[in-house]
Design an enzyme around this catalytic site. Structure first.
Site, mmCIF file in Angstrom:
data_model
loop_
_atom_site.group_PDB
_atom_site.id
_atom_site.type_symbol
_atom_site.label_atom_id
_atom_site.label_comp_id
_atom_site.label_asym_id
_atom_site.label_seq_id
_atom_site.Cartn_x
_atom_site.Cartn_y
_atom_site.Cartn_z
ATOM 1 N N HIS B 73 0.808 -1.219 0.000
ATOM 2 C CA HIS B 73 0.000 0.000 0.000
ATOM 3 C C HIS B 73 0.839 1.266 0.000
ATOM 4 O O HIS B 73 0.516 2.234 -0.681
ATOM 5 C CB HIS B 73 -0.988 -0.037 1.179
ATOM 6 C CG HIS B 73 -2.017 -1.111 1.019
ATOM 7 N ND1 HIS B 73 -2.340 -2.001 2.019
ATOM 8 C CD2 HIS B 73 -2.783 -1.470 -0.050
ATOM 9 C CE1 HIS B 73 -3.274 -2.842 1.572
ATOM 10 N NE2 HIS B 73 -3.549 -2.538 0.333
ATOM 11 N N ASP B 98 -9.951 -3.331 -0.132
ATOM 12 C CA ASP B 98 -9.612 -3.496 1.296
ATOM 13 C C ASP B 98 -9.395 -2.146 1.970
ATOM 14 O O ASP B 98 -9.486 -2.049 3.194
ATOM 15 C CB ASP B 98 -8.396 -4.429 1.470
ATOM 16 C CG ASP B 98 -7.146 -3.948 0.746
ATOM 17 O OD1 ASP B 98 -6.958 -2.719 0.609
ATOM 18 O OD2 ASP B 98 -6.351 -4.795 0.325
ATOM 19 N N GLY B 150 -14.677 -1.190 -12.639
ATOM 20 C CA GLY B 150 -13.624 -0.241 -12.981
ATOM 21 C C GLY B 150 -13.461 -0.058 -14.479
ATOM 22 O O GLY B 150 -13.082 1.029 -14.946
ATOM 23 N N ASP B 168 -5.204 -1.003 -8.477
ATOM 24 C CA ASP B 168 -4.897 -1.898 -7.355
ATOM 25 C C ASP B 168 -5.751 -3.144 -7.561
ATOM 26 O O ASP B 168 -6.739 -3.372 -6.885
ATOM 27 C CB ASP B 168 -5.260 -1.165 -6.069
ATOM 28 C CG ASP B 168 -4.988 -1.987 -4.823
ATOM 29 O OD1 ASP B 168 -4.512 -3.123 -4.943
ATOM 30 O OD2 ASP B 168 -5.274 -1.472 -3.724
ATOM 31 N N SER B 169 -5.349 -3.943 -8.544
ATOM 32 C CA SER B 169 -6.192 -5.041 -9.008
ATOM 33 C C SER B 169 -5.695 -6.374 -8.481
ATOM 34 O O SER B 169 -4.596 -6.488 -7.952
ATOM 35 C CB SER B 169 -6.163 -5.081 -10.535
ATOM 36 O OG SER B 169 -4.887 -5.493 -10.979
ATOM 37 N N ASP B 171 -4.813 -10.418 -9.758
ATOM 38 C CA ASP B 171 -4.033 -10.910 -10.886
ATOM 39 C C ASP B 171 -4.856 -10.851 -12.175
ATOM 40 O O ASP B 171 -6.085 -10.750 -12.125
ATOM 41 C CB ASP B 171 -3.597 -12.365 -10.633
ATOM 42 C CG ASP B 171 -2.686 -12.479 -9.413
ATOM 43 O OD1 ASP B 171 -1.986 -11.499 -9.103
ATOM 44 O OD2 ASP B 171 -2.689 -13.538 -8.767
ATOM 45 N N PRO B 175 -12.091 -11.642 -12.074
ATOM 46 C CA PRO B 175 -12.682 -10.307 -12.247
ATOM 47 C C PRO B 175 -11.667 -9.239 -12.643
ATOM 48 O O PRO B 175 -12.045 -8.194 -13.147
ATOM 49 C CB PRO B 175 -13.289 -9.995 -10.860
ATOM 50 C CG PRO B 175 -13.030 -11.162 -9.983
ATOM 51 C CD PRO B 175 -12.301 -12.203 -10.739
#
Lengths: 307, 307
Positions: B73, B98, B150, B168-169, B171, B175
């Site tokens: 982060h 998160d 997104g 911030d996906s 792999d 989705p």
């Protein structure tokens, strides 16, 4: 129904080997156990893994794999060896029986003698037998390979006889424990030339925060000028790995002497560097905060060497 | 004989959870399964681990742990946000349910609005319920939290409306797959201000060398100025993790605008930075050779910014 031979190995066994560390575990899929022995000092196993090539375990702990060994071996050797204003002639490796550190030390053309002092001859033999690209250089004319206790060797080493000392040890347990003491480092300091550098592997803040801090306590007790550097090793616990950089002289500065031309001179077409490079040399001392807190560097870059 | 309660948990079960990746596996010792659900998009599990705090899995893959989340982060947010000559006002986070990336973005005092667009509301709820130090900031007056796709959001975003876009996906499977396409990046480019920066998580060379190379193929197709940076994440496969740094303008330079004073302004006594710092910002672009080969940087440091 036909056997799905592309999904499972022909022996049909789903074999894995695991190293546990503080509530985590790292495992490799294993194709074959190539060698297992109880040497005089430790349990030694060599396994053929599915995706990391051959793997050496000592007392069940991962020592090296063919696929990622380059990170550890390039980093322990080239960072100190590229940091000397007068290139190193004599280098001592304590431990390092697999031969990878020796291979990297011998890339440096100035090195006239590299002494490797490994306590366990079985490790050297396994390096020769199962890791041909790692244990490749024991017979090099510039290499002196000793099967002896590194603690004793250090005690009796000639003062000011080595430009660089690399402590390529196991963890501070088992046969490696004597290589983390104040006595050992005092002897190493005595054996270093006035501008010499001691580099030791110093564990991971994520795997053993307290142990790493203790190592640096001892290094700070012995050396006036201490820093360290870091790299990422996919197969070691904690993965964020560190090495120390200790000297007797404030004139030794890992960011000043190095040149891009010198690093370029280490390259070889057959065996290119895969991790270490000129920019990385500088970046490896730009520690993540949690690493800096444990290393507590007293040797710092000059204003102009790191932006 | 008495039960050795100090050695085994009271329920007596030696429970582990494992993520497998290409012939390796990483496991956590588990104390308790706190939550499991099949959301509209994926399987979501929250586990209390023995040594890494609470752990979130999506479709069985490690997303975040309380103990090491700071690396990911801090790195995804602060490297681009500290690199702008004119500090960012509007920031878009795609994914990041998160809440950890949002927390770090909000450290930057210039940010007037941080839009978080997460496809799966269940992830946000789990962040709120089980990760209080990570999912801490959804109700911040500067945060706009959207539960939406997104890909669609990016398609319809106002041109030149965001100074920084952070992808911030998960792999590039499940989705997350739409967040790695040329269409998506073209839309992101359109939504960036002229001096804006796109940063996406771009996997690990040790876990998925081919996949990482493909991501950079697409980024180079879309952006004229591409580089990336790296960090070490103990709980992600491969452990040597990367993020992209893409701009439309050659004037954006991650090594020029940043100042030590700016980085110091991000610190807080209650929540100190644990990985990112001023020197690390520069060092994170000094790639290991195997990373540089995959990123193929076209945005390079000026001579004076990295020694």
């Amino acid at each position: 129904m036909q056997a799905t031979s592309h999904e499972t190995p022909s022996h049909g066994m789903d074999l894995w080997v695991t190293e546990r560390n503080e509530g985590t575990a790292f495992s490799f899929k294993v194709e074959e156990v190539l060698h297992s022995e109880q040497s005089e000092f430790q349990k030694l196993d060599v396994l053929k893994t599915a995706t990391y090539g051959n793997l050496m375990l000592l007392d069940g702990l991962v020592m090296t794999t063919e696929r990622d060994e380059f990170v550890y071996h390039e980093m322990i050797a080239h960072v100190p060896l590229s940091s000397l204003s007068k290139p190193a002639k004599r280098v001592l490796i304590i431990g390092g029986g697999d031969g990878g550190t020796l291979r990297e030390v011998l890339r440096h053309p100035s090195v006239e003698e590299a002494v490797l002092c490994e306590i366990d001859g079985a490790v050297i033999q396994a390096g020769r037998d199962y890791f041909p690209t790692i244990g490749c250089c024991f017979d090099d004319p510039r290499a002196t390979v000793l099967v002896a206790d590194g603690v004793d060797y250090m005690k009796n080493a000639e003062p000011e006889s080595f430009d660089v000392i690399l402590v390529d040890s196991t963890d501070p347990i088992g046969p490696g424990v004597g290589l983390f003491t104040q006595d050992f480092y005092n002897n190493a300091k005595r054996a270093l030339t006035p501008h010499g550098i001691l580099t030791a592997q110093t564990e991971s803040p994520f795997a053993d925060h307290v142990g790493m801090s203790r190592i640096y306590d001892v290094l700070h007790d012995v050396f006036d000028h201490v820093t360290g550097y870091y790299g990422t090793i996919p197969t070691y616990p904690g993965h964020l790995w560190t090495w120390s950089f200790c000297t007797k002289s404030a004139e030794v500065n890992p960011w000043e002497a190095i040149t891009a031309d010198y690093v370029a001179s280490l390259e070889s077409v057959e065996n290119p560097l895969k991790y270490y490079n000129y920019e990385l040399h500088h970046g490896a001392f730009a520690h993540p905060t949690l690493v800096k807190t444990l290393i507590r560097p007293t040797l710092k870059p000059s204003a102009r060497s790191l932006a």
